[in-house]
Design a protein around this motif. Structure first.
Motif, mmCIF file in Angstrom:
data_model
loop_
_atom_site.group_PDB
_atom_site.id
_atom_site.type_symbol
_atom_site.label_atom_id
_atom_site.label_comp_id
_atom_site.label_asym_id
_atom_site.label_seq_id
_atom_site.Cartn_x
_atom_site.Cartn_y
_atom_site.Cartn_z
ATOM 1 N N ARG A 1 0.816 -1.219 0.000
ATOM 2 C CA ARG A 1 0.000 0.000 0.000
ATOM 3 C C ARG A 1 0.845 1.262 0.000
ATOM 4 N NH1 ARG A 1 -3.112 -1.414 5.277
ATOM 5 N NH2 ARG A 1 -4.417 0.347 4.657
ATOM 6 N N TYR A 2 2.135 1.151 0.403
ATOM 7 C CA TYR A 2 2.995 2.327 0.469
ATOM 8 C C TYR A 2 4.038 2.369 -0.656
ATOM 9 C CZ TYR A 2 0.881 2.338 5.063
ATOM 10 O OH TYR A 2 -0.029 2.318 6.091
ATOM 11 N N LEU A 3 3.912 1.494 -1.626
ATOM 12 C CA LEU A 3 4.830 1.498 -2.760
ATOM 13 C C LEU A 3 4.357 2.504 -3.796
ATOM 14 C CD1 LEU A 3 5.466 -2.339 -3.228
ATOM 15 C CD2 LEU A 3 6.999 -0.648 -2.175
ATOM 16 N N VAL A 4 5.165 3.527 -4.026
ATOM 17 C CA VAL A 4 4.842 4.581 -4.982
ATOM 18 C C VAL A 4 6.065 4.847 -5.831
ATOM 19 C CG1 VAL A 4 4.096 6.970 -5.261
ATOM 20 C CG2 VAL A 4 3.239 5.628 -3.339
ATOM 21 N N SER A 5 5.903 4.848 -7.129
ATOM 22 C CA SER A 5 7.023 5.138 -8.018
ATOM 23 C C SER A 5 7.601 6.508 -7.698
ATOM 24 C CB SER A 5 6.553 5.097 -9.476
ATOM 25 O OG SER A 5 7.627 5.357 -10.350
ATOM 26 N N LYS A 6 8.913 6.570 -7.522
ATOM 27 C CA LYS A 6 9.670 7.761 -7.134
ATOM 28 C C LYS A 6 9.450 8.146 -5.678
ATOM 29 C CE LYS A 6 10.869 7.671 -11.368
ATOM 30 N NZ LYS A 6 12.120 6.932 -11.704
ATOM 31 N N GLY A 7 8.738 7.315 -4.932
ATOM 32 C CA GLY A 7 8.574 7.543 -3.500
ATOM 33 C C GLY A 7 9.728 6.930 -2.732
ATOM 34 N N SER A 8 9.695 7.103 -1.424
ATOM 35 C CA SER A 8 10.776 6.605 -0.571
ATOM 36 C C SER A 8 10.423 5.260 0.045
ATOM 37 C CB SER A 8 11.068 7.613 0.555
ATOM 38 O OG SER A 8 11.540 8.835 0.028
ATOM 39 N N ILE A 9 11.447 4.436 0.226
ATOM 40 C CA ILE A 9 11.311 3.143 0.893
ATOM 41 C C ILE A 9 12.595 2.906 1.681
ATOM 42 C CG2 ILE A 9 12.252 1.857 -1.070
ATOM 43 C CD1 ILE A 9 9.429 0.516 1.143
ATOM 44 N N THR A 10 12.484 2.283 2.835
ATOM 45 C CA THR A 10 13.666 1.954 3.628
ATOM 46 C C THR A 10 13.912 0.455 3.537
ATOM 47 O OG1 THR A 10 13.094 3.716 5.172
ATOM 48 C CG2 THR A 10 14.753 2.154 5.879
ATOM 49 N N VAL A 11 15.101 0.076 3.067
ATOM 50 C CA VAL A 11 15.495 -1.324 2.928
ATOM 51 C C VAL A 11 16.691 -1.581 3.836
ATOM 52 C CG1 VAL A 11 16.298 -3.128 1.355
ATOM 53 C CG2 VAL A 11 14.696 -1.380 0.533
ATOM 54 N N ASN A 12 16.514 -2.410 4.859
ATOM 55 C CA ASN A 12 17.579 -2.659 5.837
ATOM 56 C C ASN A 12 18.147 -1.354 6.398
ATOM 57 O OD1 ASN A 12 17.392 -5.414 5.846
ATOM 58 N ND2 ASN A 12 19.310 -5.798 4.760
ATOM 59 N N GLY A 13 17.250 -0.390 6.611
ATOM 60 C CA GLY A 13 17.656 0.881 7.190
ATOM 61 C C GLY A 13 18.182 1.895 6.209
ATOM 62 N N ILE A 14 18.241 1.559 4.915
ATOM 63 C CA ILE A 14 18.792 2.450 3.892
ATOM 64 C C ILE A 14 17.669 3.202 3.196
ATOM 65 C CG2 ILE A 14 20.241 2.584 1.829
ATOM 66 C CD1 ILE A 14 21.143 -0.332 2.594
ATOM 67 N N SER A 15 17.766 4.516 3.152
ATOM 68 C CA SER A 15 16.796 5.333 2.436
ATOM 69 C C SER A 15 17.024 5.197 0.937
ATOM 70 C CB SER A 15 16.938 6.807 2.847
ATOM 71 O OG SER A 15 16.107 7.638 2.052
ATOM 72 N N LEU A 16 16.023 4.658 0.224
ATOM 73 C CA LEU A 16 16.126 4.452 -1.215
ATOM 74 C C LEU A 16 14.882 4.981 -1.908
ATOM 75 C CD1 LEU A 16 17.523 0.795 -1.157
ATOM 76 C CD2 LEU A 16 18.814 2.886 -1.640
ATOM 77 N N THR A 17 15.014 5.228 -3.195
ATOM 78 C CA THR A 17 13.898 5.707 -4.011
ATOM 79 C C THR A 17 13.363 4.572 -4.869
ATOM 80 O OG1 THR A 17 14.803 7.951 -4.098
ATOM 81 C CG2 THR A 17 13.183 7.363 -5.773
ATOM 82 N N VAL A 18 12.058 4.397 -4.862
ATOM 83 C CA VAL A 18 11.420 3.355 -5.675
ATOM 84 C C VAL A 18 11.501 3.765 -7.150
ATOM 85 C CG1 VAL A 18 9.281 2.121 -6.166
ATOM 86 C CG2 VAL A 18 9.870 2.724 -3.801
ATOM 87 N N ALA A 19 12.203 2.973 -7.947
ATOM 88 C CA ALA A 19 12.349 3.275 -9.371
ATOM 89 C C ALA A 19 11.142 2.795 -10.166
ATOM 90 C CB ALA A 19 13.620 2.641 -9.918
ATOM 91 N N ALA A 20 10.583 1.669 -9.763
ATOM 92 C CA ALA A 20 9.402 1.104 -10.431
ATOM 93 C C ALA A 20 8.768 0.124 -9.455
ATOM 94 C CB ALA A 20 9.789 0.399 -11.730
#
Length: 227
Positions: free
Chosen positions: A140-159
């Protein structure tokens, strides 16, 4: 509160059912421990833990039952490996990533890693046995170009779609975090953007009153500059 910018790498070892010892790897920058104090919060692979015992090059912390159930810390096969570390955000510090709470929503697993000319592209998907958890807490929180934290790392959702998401990781982040140690099928901690959670909460409620009949909706937000 954290920002998803990793400061050091450690190793995690279980010290019982709910206690863990986190120690810096020999090559790690010790600065993260320079002013550590009892009661401090440190994100361990994105999981906010409280320092209970201070060691020469690490600390001991206890994880709650909810944390053990929701994160990789409760999976015995996942302990003993490298973990990303970040101290809590101080007032006035730079926010290089995005606001990260350290309250993990759930886990996913690495589906694919592809090296390109300028980045590493990683695809994550649900753990097959925990797909319902993914659907409730991650998708529900996956948005293209939105933010996601993976193992504590701030990353941008590419797709993304509801069953997977892709991130593009620059070489320095890939090298200086535990992303480069992951193999296909390995589990990771995931936390959605807290701003998205609040928007969802507001949209899902219609706080109408006699004095203010305004309904907070997607249309309302768009009219007022959001989106």
């Amino acid at each position: 509160m954290f920002t998803g910018i990793i400061q050091s790498i450690g190793k995690i070892q279980p010290q019982g059912n709910d206690r863990f010892q986190v120690s810096l790897v020999p090559s790690a920058d010790p600065a993260i421990l320079s002013d550590i104090a009892l009661g401090d919060s440190i994100a361990v692979d994105g999981v906010c833990l409280t320092v209970e015992t201070i060691l020469a090059r690490g600390f001991v912390a206890t994880a709650s039952p909810e944390t053990l159930a929701r994160t990789t810390l409760g999976r015995s096969s996942e302990t003993g490996g490298s973990v990303n570390l970040e101290a809590s955000l101080r007032v006035g510090s730079k926010i290089g990533g995005h606001f990260v709470t350290g309250h993990v929503d759930g886990v996913g697993c690495l589906q694919e890693t592809v090296q390109t000319d300028r980045a590493w592209e990683l695809v994550f998907s649900p753990v097959p046995t925990l797909k319902s958890e993914w659907d409730r807490h991650i998708a529900r929180y996956l948005v293209s170009k939105g933010s996601i934290t993976v193992n504590g790392i701030s990353l941008t959702v590419a797709a993304c779609d509801s069953h997977w998401f892709k991130v593009a990781v620059i070489p320095v982040t890939y090298k200086e975090t535990n992303l480069h140690t992951l193999s296909v099928g390995d589990w990771v901690n995931l936390e959605g953007d807290i701003l998205g959670k609040y928007v969802e909460r507001f949209v899902g409620h219609s706080p109408k009153t006699e004095n203010d009949p305004t309904e907070i909706s997607l249309t309302f937000l768009a009219q007022h500059g959001y989106g």
